[in-house]
Scaffold this motif. Structure first.
Motif, PDB file in Angstrom:
ATOM      1  N   ALA A 132       0.834  -1.202   0.000  1.00 47.94           N
ATOM      2  CA  ALA A 132       0.000   0.000   0.000  1.00 47.94           C
ATOM      3  C   ALA A 132       0.868   1.251   0.000  1.00 47.94           C
ATOM      4  CB  ALA A 132      -0.914  -0.004   1.225  1.00 47.94           C
ATOM      5  N   PRO A 133       0.331   2.376  -0.454  1.00 50.31           N
ATOM      6  CA  PRO A 133       1.070   3.647  -0.368  1.00 50.31           C
ATOM      7  C   PRO A 133       1.507   3.934   1.064  1.00 50.31           C
ATOM      8  CG  PRO A 133      -0.866   3.913  -1.757  1.00 50.31           C
ATOM      9  CD  PRO A 133      -0.971   2.543  -1.140  1.00 50.31           C
ATOM     10  N   ALA A 134       2.563   4.707   1.184  1.00 54.47           N
ATOM     11  CA  ALA A 134       3.248   4.862   2.467  1.00 54.47           C
ATOM     12  C   ALA A 134       2.353   5.379   3.586  1.00 54.47           C
ATOM     13  CB  ALA A 134       4.441   5.795   2.298  1.00 54.47           C
ATOM     14  N   LEU A 135       1.403   6.262   3.284  1.00 49.90           N
ATOM     15  CA  LEU A 135       0.614   6.874   4.344  1.00 49.90           C
ATOM     16  C   LEU A 135      -0.739   6.216   4.548  1.00 49.90           C
ATOM     17  CD1 LEU A 135       1.378  10.673   3.774  1.00 49.90           C
ATOM     18  CD2 LEU A 135       2.702   8.942   4.981  1.00 49.90           C
ATOM     19  N   ASP A 136      -1.035   5.141   3.793  1.00 44.72           N
ATOM     20  CA  ASP A 136      -2.295   4.428   3.978  1.00 44.72           C
ATOM     21  C   ASP A 136      -2.336   3.743   5.336  1.00 44.72           C
ATOM     22  OD1 ASP A 136      -3.077   5.235   1.507  1.00 44.72           O
ATOM     23  OD2 ASP A 136      -3.533   3.233   0.738  1.00 44.72           O
ATOM     24  N   ARG A 137      -3.551   3.535   5.815  1.00 43.77           N
ATOM     25  CA  ARG A 137      -3.711   2.892   7.125  1.00 43.77           C
ATOM     26  C   ARG A 137      -3.109   1.495   7.139  1.00 43.77           C
ATOM     27  NH1 ARG A 137      -6.757   3.930  11.445  1.00 43.77           N
ATOM     28  NH2 ARG A 137      -7.869   5.607  10.344  1.00 43.77           N
ATOM     29  N   SER A 138      -3.265   0.735   6.041  1.00 43.33           N
ATOM     30  CA  SER A 138      -2.721  -0.622   6.015  1.00 43.33           C
ATOM     31  C   SER A 138      -1.199  -0.602   6.076  1.00 43.33           C
ATOM     32  CB  SER A 138      -3.195  -1.364   4.764  1.00 43.33           C
ATOM     33  OG  SER A 138      -2.794  -0.675   3.592  1.00 43.33           O
ATOM     34  N   ALA A 139      -0.573   0.410   5.437  1.00 41.50           N
ATOM     35  CA  ALA A 139       0.882   0.537   5.519  1.00 41.50           C
ATOM     36  C   ALA A 139       1.309   0.868   6.945  1.00 41.50           C
ATOM     37  CB  ALA A 139       1.369   1.616   4.559  1.00 41.50           C
ATOM     38  N   GLN A 140       0.558   1.725   7.602  1.00 39.37           N
ATOM     39  CA  GLN A 140       0.873   2.059   8.993  1.00 39.37           C
ATOM     40  C   GLN A 140       0.707   0.839   9.896  1.00 39.37           C
ATOM     41  OE1 GLN A 140      -0.789   5.935  10.385  1.00 39.37           O
ATOM     42  NE2 GLN A 140      -1.529   6.144   8.284  1.00 39.37           N
ATOM     43  N   ASP A 141      -0.332   0.054   9.646  1.00 39.55           N
ATOM     44  CA  ASP A 141      -0.533  -1.165  10.440  1.00 39.55           C
ATOM     45  C   ASP A 141       0.637  -2.129  10.252  1.00 39.55           C
ATOM     46  OD1 ASP A 141      -2.936  -0.202  11.362  1.00 39.55           O
ATOM     47  OD2 ASP A 141      -4.150  -1.279   9.886  1.00 39.55           O
ATOM     48  N   ALA A 142       1.143  -2.227   9.028  1.00 43.22           N
ATOM     49  CA  ALA A 142       2.273  -3.121   8.762  1.00 43.22           C
ATOM     50  C   ALA A 142       3.513  -2.671   9.527  1.00 43.22           C
ATOM     51  CB  ALA A 142       2.556  -3.184   7.261  1.00 43.22           C
ATOM     52  N   VAL A 143       3.786  -1.366   9.518  1.00 42.30           N
ATOM     53  CA  VAL A 143       4.965  -0.855  10.234  1.00 42.30           C
ATOM     54  C   VAL A 143       4.815  -1.066  11.738  1.00 42.30           C
ATOM     55  CG1 VAL A 143       6.212   1.261  10.840  1.00 42.30           C
ATOM     56  CG2 VAL A 143       5.637   0.778   8.457  1.00 42.30           C
ATOM     57  N   LYS A 144       3.621  -0.862  12.260  1.00 41.00           N
ATOM     58  CA  LYS A 144       3.406  -1.094  13.689  1.00 41.00           C
ATOM     59  C   LYS A 144       3.637  -2.560  14.042  1.00 41.00           C
ATOM     60  CE  LYS A 144       0.088   2.703  14.206  1.00 41.00           C
ATOM     61  NZ  LYS A 144      -1.350   3.054  14.422  1.00 41.00           N
ATOM     62  N   ALA A 145       3.211  -3.445  13.133  1.00 38.36           N
ATOM     63  CA  ALA A 145       3.427  -4.878  13.376  1.00 38.36           C
ATOM     64  C   ALA A 145       4.914  -5.222  13.327  1.00 38.36           C
ATOM     65  CB  ALA A 145       2.656  -5.698  12.340  1.00 38.36           C
ATOM     66  N   ILE A 146       5.649  -4.597  12.416  1.00 36.41           N
ATOM     67  CA  ILE A 146       7.094  -4.826  12.338  1.00 36.41           C
ATOM     68  C   ILE A 146       7.775  -4.337  13.614  1.00 36.41           C
ATOM     69  CG2 ILE A 146       9.206  -4.178  11.109  1.00 36.41           C
ATOM     70  CD1 ILE A 146       7.426  -3.978   8.559  1.00 36.41           C
ATOM     71  N   ARG A 147       7.361  -3.182  14.092  1.00 35.60           N
ATOM     72  CA  ARG A 147       7.936  -2.654  15.326  1.00 35.60           C
ATOM     73  C   ARG A 147       7.623  -3.535  16.531  1.00 35.60           C
ATOM     74  NH1 ARG A 147       7.020   3.974  14.817  1.00 35.60           N
ATOM     75  NH2 ARG A 147       9.035   4.351  13.790  1.00 35.60           N
ATOM     76  N   ALA A 148       6.535  -4.272  16.446  1.00 34.41           N
ATOM     77  CA  ALA A 148       6.139  -5.134  17.565  1.00 34.41           C
ATOM     78  C   ALA A 148       6.863  -6.479  17.560  1.00 34.41           C
ATOM     79  CB  ALA A 148       4.630  -5.355  17.528  1.00 34.41           C
TER      80      ALA A 148
END
Length: 726
Positions: free
Chosen positions: A480-496
């Protein structure tokens, strides 16, 4: 705040020694102009990031080990001149690409350059699948890519060009460079629009060239002074270029407010039969006091943004505070000095002699105030209902941040910015960088990579690279594009993900930066909210001696802000104004703009509250009942506030011509806030709430009443109005 005796001394000085006062002001303007004339060349890029955020720390950890940013700050797009296939096997093409890569590597602030023709493993994915283009990527070697990246982009454009191939640039650095350059152009264009428009409106209000010129002179002085302040500020701390645009708009807006207020009051007193000297003194003691008090209030509200770590916000806060003080002080000294010299000639070169001063009592506003106070409950409920209805779209707000979407059509990097996402994976310009800080085994890194690739939304990833003994990193591409909610969810999951033993995971990239930006604003905003609320409460208490009026002011400011932000959602996210405003940005609201608009709306709304309440209190202190004081105060300020609101709205709208989407949102937001507050709130909500509470408006606990008698603001010995003007 100044005492009545100090205001008396200022009135005496500006009456007896006006030429000296103006000479001192002129000397300051000359010095400020010399120091600040080239301030824009000393200001930096926007500065939306928090230097202490995880994404910034992650980038710095990898940069120190690798020598450059792990993500490309500059992306050079190479295509065939004829638009056909790019023959990457041609010796001539390969030699030309190698030359371009060498030039790019020699660019200032550029560290690592990847040429996929010479480094096929490192440059995997940098040759388009359709064979029509390829990319050279350059990582920057500096921390502040928003600022130093602009220098790198400018140098790269000077070096990297070709007669054989079609070469264009995109990426974070060229994008910000183009946005900053456009911002400078927007400032000049907005001034060319605002000054003639203000001149025409001031002529319509004052109906005289001399009187109309006074607020414009104040605006020029305030702008020059603010340039001086920004230049000094840039010596000690990074200062955002966008502060220049905001400071110019506020300078013109507040100068119109205060110039209109003081010149109108002087003309009112003259029309009421005062001598020029007495009219001058009353103007300083009343309108001058109100202007100075209002300026301090605006300055205090804007100064709260200095508490934010983002350069964009603290720069705007400092600039706004300087504007508030400079505009008020200029009004307090320059306008009375000019009035002393001009006297009745303030009406010289009249287009048409006005039947009434703009600040004289308006029968229409008087009738409206009395009508509102006859049905205060109905009007108050209807008004608050309307403002809450305007605020309702806030619940559906979609937020956005700095990205390639800020690059509007017509800018040099626009074509490449649109082309690259359509022909390459998102890992090229929007990669998520996962840095592991600590001594980690290859097996542990491989395991972490498998976990990251299993996160929903992650489509591919590079192998871990080890630029240092305790630093490893890999880049991931999202679906997904960088600022989409799904992209943000992916980054949060990576950080977790659980980090390997003895190490920490740090995630950077556009998506991570946006998440951190929101978290930083959410973390720091409560401090700003409390600070600005306390400042407004204390200052309004010092003005009125009441604890009720400051609380009502905060309530009305909050309603104005909510309605303004709701209107922004309708205008830009829902697209109601995208056509008329030629809006090309995302269907979302830029997140930093929310904090900025909070401070500006509260500051300007309180500015208008001061203009109204000061006049109401003046009448109440002279013995009028609460209702009579409210009706008279609104009748005597209705024209001033209406005229000032229209003019400041024109100034703000002049900045809405900017193609930069967040500047357009800010300009429209400030315009809507001013118009809502000057019309719906001041005309309907203020008189209805003042009528409902009656004399309780002026209540304060006994200890605070004692405090106000000692430290409160009063206008001193201003006599009652002349009989003909009562």
């Amino acid at each position: 705040m100044p005492s009545a005796s100090l205001l008396q001394r200022i009135a005496g000085l500006t009456w007896r020694r006006p030429r000296l006062v103006l000479l001192v002001v002129a000397a300051f303007a000359i010095v400020a102009g010399v120091v600040g004339h080239d301030v824009e060349h000393h200001l930096q890029a926007a500065g939306f990031t928090d230097p202490a955020s995880e994404s910034e720390r992650a980038t710095e950890v990898v940069r120190q080990a690798l020598g450059s940013d792990p993500n490309p700050g500059i992306v050079v797009l190479v295509r065939a001149k004829d638009g056909g296939r790019l023959d990457t096997k041609s010796p001539a093409v390969r030699a030309e690409v190698a030359r371009l890569a060498r030039e790019l590597a020699q660019t200032r602030y550029v560290g690592r350059v990847v040429n996929p023709l010479a480094q096929p493993r490192a440059g995997q994915g940098l040759v388009a699948a359709d064979g029509r283009s390829m990319i050279l990527s350059a990582g920057l070697s500096v921390v502040d890519i928003e600022d130093k990246g602009g220098v790198a982009a400018q140098d790269a454009r000077r070096r990297v060009h070709s007669t054989l191939l079609d070469v264009s640039m995109t990426g974070y650095a060229p994008g910000f460079k183009d946005v900053n350059d456009q911002t400078r152009k927007d400032l000049n264009r907005a001034e060319l629009i605002a000054f003639p428009a203000l001149t025409l409106l001031l002529l319509l209000v004052f109906r005289g060239l001399v009187a109309a010129a006074v607020p414009l002179l104040l605006g020029v002085l305030s702008i020059i002074g603010t340039l001086f302040v920004l230049r000094l500020m840039s010596i000690f701390v990074g200062t955002s270029l966008f502060a220049l645009n905001i400071a110019t708009a506020l300078s013109l807006g507040l100068a119109v407010d205060y110039g209109l207020l003081m010149v109108s009051r002087y003309r009112e007193e003259i029309d009421g039969g005062r001598s020029p000297e007495e009219a001058h003194r009353i103007t300083v003691l009343t309108a001058g006091r109100t202007a100075l008090f209002s300026g301090v209030t605006v300055a205090g509200g804007m100064a709260t943004l200095i508490l934010m770590p983002q350069r964009f916000l603290y720069s705007v806060g400092a600039a706004g505070a300087a504007v508030g003080i400079l505009s008020a002080v200029s009004a307090l000294f320059v306008v009375p000095a000019l009035l002393s010299l001009l006297g009745p000639r303030i009406n010289a070169l009249s287009v048409r002699r006005p039947a009434k001063s703009v600040s004289d009592e308006s029968d229409g506003w008087m009738r409206l105030a009395r009508a509102v106070m006859r049905r205060p409950i109905l009007v108050a409920l209807a008004t608050m209902g309307l403002l809450l209805a305007l605020a309702a779209p806030l619940s559906q707000t979609v937020l956005t941040g700095p990205s390639g979407q800020a690059v509007s059509s017509g800018l040099p990097s626009y074509d490449a910015t649109k082309y690259v996402p359509a022909h390459y994976t998102r890992g090229v310009t929007e990669a998520v960088t996962v840095a592991v800080h600590g001594a980690v085994t290859p097996a542990a890194l491989a395991n972490l990579r498998r976990q990251a690739l299993a996160v929903p939304g992650v489509v591919r990833g590079t192998a871990f690279a080890r630029p240092g003994a305790t630093v490893s990193y890999m880049n991931l591409a999202l679906s997904a594009p960088a600022l989409d909610r799904s992209a943000q969810d992916a980054v949060k999951a990576i950080r977790a993900l659980r980090p390997p033993s003895g190490a920490e995971i740090l995630v950077s990239g556009t998506t991570a930066r946006f998440i951190d930006q929101k978290q930083s604003l959410l973390h720091n905003a409560p401090v700003v909210v409390v600070a600005i609320s306390l400042i407004i409460f204390v200052l309004m208490f010092l003005l009125t001696g009441s604890v009720v009026i400051p609380l009502k002011t905060l309530l009305m400011n909050a309603l104005t802000l909510a309605a303004t932000l709701g209107a922004l959602v309708l205008a830009f996210q829902h697209g109601w104004l995208t056509g008329p405003l030629q809006y090309e940005g995302p269907a979302a609201i830029e997140v930093s703009s929310l904090v900025f608009l909070f401070a500006v709306t509260f500051a300007l709304a309180t500015d208008y509250a001061v203009l109204v309440i000061a006049r109401i209190k003046e009448q109440h202190d002279r013995g009028l009942s609460n209702e009579e004081a409210v009706a008279t105060g609104i009748a005597r300020t209705g024209r001033i506030i209406s005229a000032a609101a229209v003019m400041i709205a024109v100034v703000f709208l002049a900045f809405a011509v900017s193609p930069i989407f967040f500047m357009k949102e800010i300009a429209v937001g400030m315009t809507v806030a001013v118009l809502i507050d000057a019309t719906i709130v001041r005309a309907l909500l203020v008189p209805s709430l003042m009528r409902l509470l009656g004399e309780r408006n002026w209540w304060a606990p006994k200890p605070l009443r004692v405090l106000h008698r000692r430290y409160g603001i009063s206008e001193g010995a201003a006599p009652a109005p002349a009989e003909s003007n009562a």
